[in-house]
Design a protein around this motif. Structure first.
Motif, PDB file in Angstrom:
ATOM      1  N   THR A 199      38.079   6.384 -22.557  1.00  0.00           N
ATOM      2  CA  THR A 199      37.853   7.809 -22.781  1.00  0.00           C
ATOM      3  C   THR A 199      37.490   8.460 -21.456  1.00  0.00           C
ATOM      4  O   THR A 199      36.489   8.091 -20.826  1.00  0.00           O
ATOM      5  CB  THR A 199      36.718   8.033 -23.797  1.00  0.00           C
ATOM      6  OG1 THR A 199      37.065   7.410 -25.034  1.00  0.00           O
ATOM      7  CG2 THR A 199      36.500   9.527 -24.034  1.00  0.00           C
ATOM      8  N   ILE A 200      38.326   9.411 -21.023  1.00  0.00           N
ATOM      9  CA  ILE A 200      38.108  10.097 -19.750  1.00  0.00           C
ATOM     10  C   ILE A 200      37.805  11.559 -20.055  1.00  0.00           C
ATOM     11  O   ILE A 200      38.695  12.317 -20.443  1.00  0.00           O
ATOM     12  CB  ILE A 200      39.344   9.981 -18.842  1.00  0.00           C
ATOM     13  CG1 ILE A 200      39.825   8.525 -18.773  1.00  0.00           C
ATOM     14  CG2 ILE A 200      39.027  10.499 -17.443  1.00  0.00           C
ATOM     15  CD1 ILE A 200      41.090   8.342 -17.973  1.00  0.00           C
ATOM     16  N   PRO A 201      36.560  12.001 -19.922  1.00  0.00           N
ATOM     17  CA  PRO A 201      36.190  13.375 -20.280  1.00  0.00           C
ATOM     18  C   PRO A 201      36.745  14.415 -19.306  1.00  0.00           C
ATOM     19  O   PRO A 201      37.084  14.102 -18.153  1.00  0.00           O
ATOM     20  CB  PRO A 201      34.653  13.356 -20.238  1.00  0.00           C
ATOM     21  CG  PRO A 201      34.274  11.912 -20.209  1.00  0.00           C
ATOM     22  CD  PRO A 201      35.403  11.206 -19.535  1.00  0.00           C
ATOM     23  N   GLU A 202      36.808  15.642 -19.779  1.00  0.00           N
ATOM     24  CA  GLU A 202      37.130  16.775 -18.918  1.00  0.00           C
ATOM     25  C   GLU A 202      36.101  16.848 -17.790  1.00  0.00           C
ATOM     26  O   GLU A 202      34.941  16.486 -17.967  1.00  0.00           O
ATOM     27  CB  GLU A 202      37.087  18.056 -19.752  1.00  0.00           C
ATOM     28  CG  GLU A 202      37.419  19.332 -19.003  1.00  0.00           C
ATOM     29  CD  GLU A 202      37.287  20.548 -19.895  1.00  0.00           C
ATOM     30  OE1 GLU A 202      38.281  21.248 -20.091  1.00  0.00           O
ATOM     31  OE2 GLU A 202      36.169  20.789 -20.398  1.00  0.00           O
ATOM     32  N   ALA A 203      36.558  17.293 -16.621  1.00  0.00           N
ATOM     33  CA  ALA A 203      35.716  17.474 -15.426  1.00  0.00           C
ATOM     34  C   ALA A 203      35.437  16.170 -14.690  1.00  0.00           C
ATOM     35  O   ALA A 203      34.709  16.168 -13.700  1.00  0.00           O
ATOM     36  CB  ALA A 203      34.405  18.180 -15.746  1.00  0.00           C
ATOM     37  N   THR A 204      36.010  15.052 -15.152  1.00  0.00           N
ATOM     38  CA  THR A 204      35.895  13.796 -14.399  1.00  0.00           C
ATOM     39  C   THR A 204      36.800  13.860 -13.165  1.00  0.00           C
ATOM     40  O   THR A 204      37.945  14.295 -13.251  1.00  0.00           O
ATOM     41  CB  THR A 204      36.315  12.603 -15.270  1.00  0.00           C
ATOM     42  OG1 THR A 204      35.481  12.544 -16.418  1.00  0.00           O
ATOM     43  CG2 THR A 204      36.215  11.291 -14.505  1.00  0.00           C
ATOM     44  N   THR A 205      36.298  13.410 -12.033  1.00  0.00           N
ATOM     45  CA  THR A 205      37.134  13.302 -10.832  1.00  0.00           C
ATOM     46  C   THR A 205      37.803  11.933 -10.844  1.00  0.00           C
ATOM     47  O   THR A 205      37.122  10.902 -10.780  1.00  0.00           O
ATOM     48  CB  THR A 205      36.300  13.469  -9.554  1.00  0.00           C
ATOM     49  OG1 THR A 205      35.690  14.760  -9.554  1.00  0.00           O
ATOM     50  CG2 THR A 205      37.169  13.340  -8.317  1.00  0.00           C
ATOM     51  N   ALA A 206      39.123  11.917 -10.962  1.00  0.00           N
ATOM     52  CA  ALA A 206      39.892  10.675 -11.058  1.00  0.00           C
ATOM     53  C   ALA A 206      40.819  10.567  -9.852  1.00  0.00           C
ATOM     54  O   ALA A 206      41.708  11.398  -9.660  1.00  0.00           O
ATOM     55  CB  ALA A 206      40.707  10.652 -12.351  1.00  0.00           C
ATOM     56  N   LEU A 207      40.604   9.530  -9.034  1.00  0.00           N
ATOM     57  CA  LEU A 207      41.368   9.364  -7.800  1.00  0.00           C
ATOM     58  C   LEU A 207      42.015   7.979  -7.755  1.00  0.00           C
ATOM     59  O   LEU A 207      41.483   7.021  -8.324  1.00  0.00           O
ATOM     60  CB  LEU A 207      40.467   9.537  -6.581  1.00  0.00           C
ATOM     61  CG  LEU A 207      39.677  10.853  -6.480  1.00  0.00           C
ATOM     62  CD1 LEU A 207      38.740  10.820  -5.281  1.00  0.00           C
ATOM     63  CD2 LEU A 207      40.620  12.049  -6.388  1.00  0.00           C
ATOM     64  N   ASP A 208      43.161   7.890  -7.060  1.00  0.00           N
ATOM     65  CA  ASP A 208      43.793   6.588  -6.885  1.00  0.00           C
ATOM     66  C   ASP A 208      43.214   5.891  -5.666  1.00  0.00           C
ATOM     67  O   ASP A 208      42.271   6.389  -5.024  1.00  0.00           O
ATOM     68  CB  ASP A 208      45.318   6.729  -6.798  1.00  0.00           C
ATOM     69  CG  ASP A 208      45.764   7.540  -5.564  1.00  0.00           C
ATOM     70  OD1 ASP A 208      44.963   7.711  -4.624  1.00  0.00           O
ATOM     71  OD2 ASP A 208      46.920   7.991  -5.554  1.00  0.00           O
ATOM     72  N   ALA A 209      43.782   4.724  -5.323  1.00  0.00           N
ATOM     73  CA  ALA A 209      43.231   3.932  -4.231  1.00  0.00           C
ATOM     74  C   ALA A 209      43.287   4.671  -2.897  1.00  0.00           C
ATOM     75  O   ALA A 209      42.489   4.401  -1.995  1.00  0.00           O
ATOM     76  CB  ALA A 209      43.991   2.606  -4.119  1.00  0.00           C
ATOM     77  N   GLY A 210      44.207   5.625  -2.760  1.00  0.00           N
ATOM     78  CA  GLY A 210      44.316   6.389  -1.527  1.00  0.00           C
ATOM     79  C   GLY A 210      43.499   7.657  -1.510  1.00  0.00           C
ATOM     80  O   GLY A 210      43.586   8.440  -0.564  1.00  0.00           O
ATOM     81  N   GLY A 211      42.708   7.886  -2.570  1.00  0.00           N
ATOM     82  CA  GLY A 211      41.892   9.097  -2.647  1.00  0.00           C
ATOM     83  C   GLY A 211      42.645  10.316  -3.123  1.00  0.00           C
ATOM     84  O   GLY A 211      42.144  11.442  -3.022  1.00  0.00           O
ATOM     85  N   ASN A 212      43.846  10.119  -3.675  1.00  0.00           N
ATOM     86  CA  ASN A 212      44.640  11.228  -4.197  1.00  0.00           C
ATOM     87  C   ASN A 212      44.403  11.397  -5.698  1.00  0.00           C
ATOM     88  O   ASN A 212      43.982  10.457  -6.382  1.00  0.00           O
ATOM     89  CB  ASN A 212      46.131  10.960  -3.947  1.00  0.00           C
ATOM     90  CG  ASN A 212      46.432  10.749  -2.477  1.00  0.00           C
ATOM     91  OD1 ASN A 212      46.067  11.568  -1.640  1.00  0.00           O
ATOM     92  ND2 ASN A 212      47.078   9.633  -2.152  1.00  0.00           N
ATOM     93  N   PRO A 213      44.677  12.586  -6.246  1.00  0.00           N
ATOM     94  CA  PRO A 213      44.495  12.802  -7.688  1.00  0.00           C
ATOM     95  C   PRO A 213      45.285  11.782  -8.495  1.00  0.00           C
ATOM     96  O   PRO A 213      46.453  11.496  -8.206  1.00  0.00           O
ATOM     97  CB  PRO A 213      45.023  14.221  -7.903  1.00  0.00           C
ATOM     98  CG  PRO A 213      44.836  14.885  -6.585  1.00  0.00           C
ATOM     99  CD  PRO A 213      45.091  13.830  -5.553  1.00  0.00           C
ATOM    100  N   LEU A 214      44.642  11.216  -9.500  1.00  0.00           N
ATOM    101  CA  LEU A 214      45.274  10.226 -10.359  1.00  0.00           C
ATOM    102  C   LEU A 214      46.175  10.941 -11.366  1.00  0.00           C
ATOM    103  O   LEU A 214      45.761  11.921 -11.988  1.00  0.00           O
ATOM    104  CB  LEU A 214      44.191   9.431 -11.088  1.00  0.00           C
ATOM    105  CG  LEU A 214      44.540   8.063 -11.648  1.00  0.00           C
ATOM    106  CD1 LEU A 214      45.013   7.131 -10.538  1.00  0.00           C
ATOM    107  CD2 LEU A 214      43.310   7.462 -12.331  1.00  0.00           C
ATOM    108  N   THR A 215      47.385  10.461 -11.534  1.00  0.00           N
ATOM    109  CA  THR A 215      48.344  11.120 -12.425  1.00  0.00           C
ATOM    110  C   THR A 215      48.511  10.406 -13.753  1.00  0.00           C
ATOM    111  O   THR A 215      48.975  10.999 -14.725  1.00  0.00           O
ATOM    112  CB  THR A 215      49.713  11.236 -11.746  1.00  0.00           C
ATOM    113  OG1 THR A 215      50.174   9.928 -11.368  1.00  0.00           O
ATOM    114  CG2 THR A 215      49.631  12.103 -10.499  1.00  0.00           C
ATOM    115  N   SER A 216      48.139   9.120 -13.811  1.00  0.00           N
ATOM    116  CA  SER A 216      48.269   8.376 -15.060  1.00  0.00           C
ATOM    117  C   SER A 216      47.340   7.168 -15.045  1.00  0.00           C
ATOM    118  O   SER A 216      46.922   6.708 -13.969  1.00  0.00           O
ATOM    119  CB  SER A 216      49.714   7.920 -15.279  1.00  0.00           C
ATOM    120  OG  SER A 216      50.096   6.987 -14.275  1.00  0.00           O
ATOM    121  N   VAL A 217      47.031   6.657 -16.236  1.00  0.00           N
ATOM    122  CA  VAL A 217      46.227   5.440 -16.370  1.00  0.00           C
ATOM    123  C   VAL A 217      46.853   4.576 -17.459  1.00  0.00           C
ATOM    124  O   VAL A 217      47.545   5.083 -18.353  1.00  0.00           O
ATOM    125  CB  VAL A 217      44.755   5.741 -16.728  1.00  0.00           C
ATOM    126  CG1 VAL A 217      44.070   6.507 -15.620  1.00  0.00           C
ATOM    127  CG2 VAL A 217      44.658   6.509 -18.031  1.00  0.00           C
TER     128      VAL A 217
END
Length: 361
Positions: A199-217
């Motif tokens: 469960t990933i709530p709204e307003a969570t900062t989700a980044l990939d290994a390179g520090g970029n916005p995460l697009t999928s999980v």
């Protein structure tokens, strides 16, 4: 300078120190309370250009004009357009009334200095006057009319919107984020058999290994043959592969196992359920804190990064304490130091200096 004069000077210096300490210990500043969320009129998205106003005790304390239909502000502060509410120190906890295009929205909030609140605002559609036979909209003149449709009781009042319901995915979820990686809508991704879910709530900062916005999980079960060996005294039950590798979440997100009755029955056998993650660097499983809820047969852990996670069973005597992580002190921020300690040190320094001067005389 005589002893009396030294005493007077010392008293004056002590007074100055006490005054400075009192000023330093003044009340903390009152920070604005920020709001964002959906805005609806008559059950439909309010158009861009809708004005939202906040009042406390009838006095305006903040306003914003929407720039997109159906929304004001965002979970990501960098996108702006939030409703900024300001108040005085004695208004902490005061009730805030919200107006949408000058009309009171259902529901209120209480002013909290420095808070950020997601709040959906709703007002009824503007009433359209009805014209009774004879062309009159009034209710006077002995006609016994009931007035226009805008009279009390004719408006439909919408309750404030509940928090946005998460979008539910199976095995893989697509994330909608801002350019800073802040999630704009909540998401749940679960395994195909629905035994486990992220469960990933709204307003969570989700980044990939390179520090970029995460697009999928992704959240999938791991074949038992591919699971690393269990640690001593533990039996691995349900292993998950959560990806992509290197993804991080701030604040941590929830990983929940929902167990069938036969699996849950292991608790009655004296076993303890735990959640672990596999550390590929050390080649070891590490236990993390988890909450057990018998009412829903769930075990929930908070995770801030992705790896292989597993629900494990341990006998009570083989259960170690969950790992805990020390809270880091932000760089550049000195540790808090009580003002009264500083005041005492200054007083002692002044007293010693005065004593030395008197001895020299």
């Amino acid at each position: 300078m005589g002893l009396k004069q030294h005493g007077i000077v010392l008293l004056l210096l002590l007074g100055l120190v006490a005054g400075a300490a009192a000023a330093t210990e003044g009340s903390p500043p009152v920070l604005p309370h920020e709001f964002y969320g959906k805005v609806m009129i008559g059950g439909s998205a309010a158009p861009a250009g809708t004005e939202i106003t906040a009042t406390i005790d009838g006095v305006e304390c903040g306003s914003v004009v929407t720039v997109e239909a159906g929304r004001y502000g965002s979970p990501d502060p960098s996108l702006g357009n939030r409703l900024i509410v300001t108040a005085a120190a004695d208004q902490e906890g005061a009730s805030i009334t919200f107006l949408v295009n000058g009309r009171v929205a259902a529901g209120t909030a209480n002013f909290t200095s420095g808070a950020v609140t997601a709040l959906d605002l709703n007002v009824a559609a503007e009433a359209t006057p009805t014209t009774p036979p004879g062309g009159s909209t009034g209710g006077g003149g002995g006609g016994g009319g009931k007035g226009t449709s805008g009279s009390p009781g004719s408006e439909v009042v919408y309750e404030p919107g509940a928090p946005t319901a998460p979008v539910i995915f199976t095995k893989e979820a697509t994330l909608t984020t801002s350019t800073a990686g802040v999630l704009l809508e909540p998401v749940v991704v679960r395994t195909e058999d629905e035994v486990a879910a992220l469960t990933i709530p709204e307003a969570t900062t989700a980044l990939d290994a390179g520090g970029n916005p995460l697009t999928s999980v992704t959240c999938t079960k791991v074949d038992p043959a591919e699971v690393p060996p269990a640690p001593p005294g533990a039996t691995l039950a349900i292993a998950l592969s959560c990806g992509p590798d290197g993804a991080t979440f701030d604040p941590p997100i929830s990983l929940t196992y929902t167990l069938p009755e036969d699996e849950w029955a292991r608790i009655d056998e004296g076993l303890k359920p735990t959640v672990m993650w596999y550390n590929p660097d050390s080649g070891e499983w590490q236990e993390i804190a988890a909450t057990v809820d018998p009412a829903t047969r769930t075990i929930t852990a908070e995770v801030s990064h992705f790896s292989i996670f597993a629900l494990a069973w341990r006998s009570p005597e083989a259960t170690p304490s969950p790992e805990t992580e020390a809270t880091p002190v932000p760089e550049g921020e000195p540790a808090a130091f009580p003002v009264w300690v500083i005041g005492i040190v200054i007083v002692l320094v002044i007293a010693v200096a005065a004593y030395v001067l008197m001895r020299r005389r």
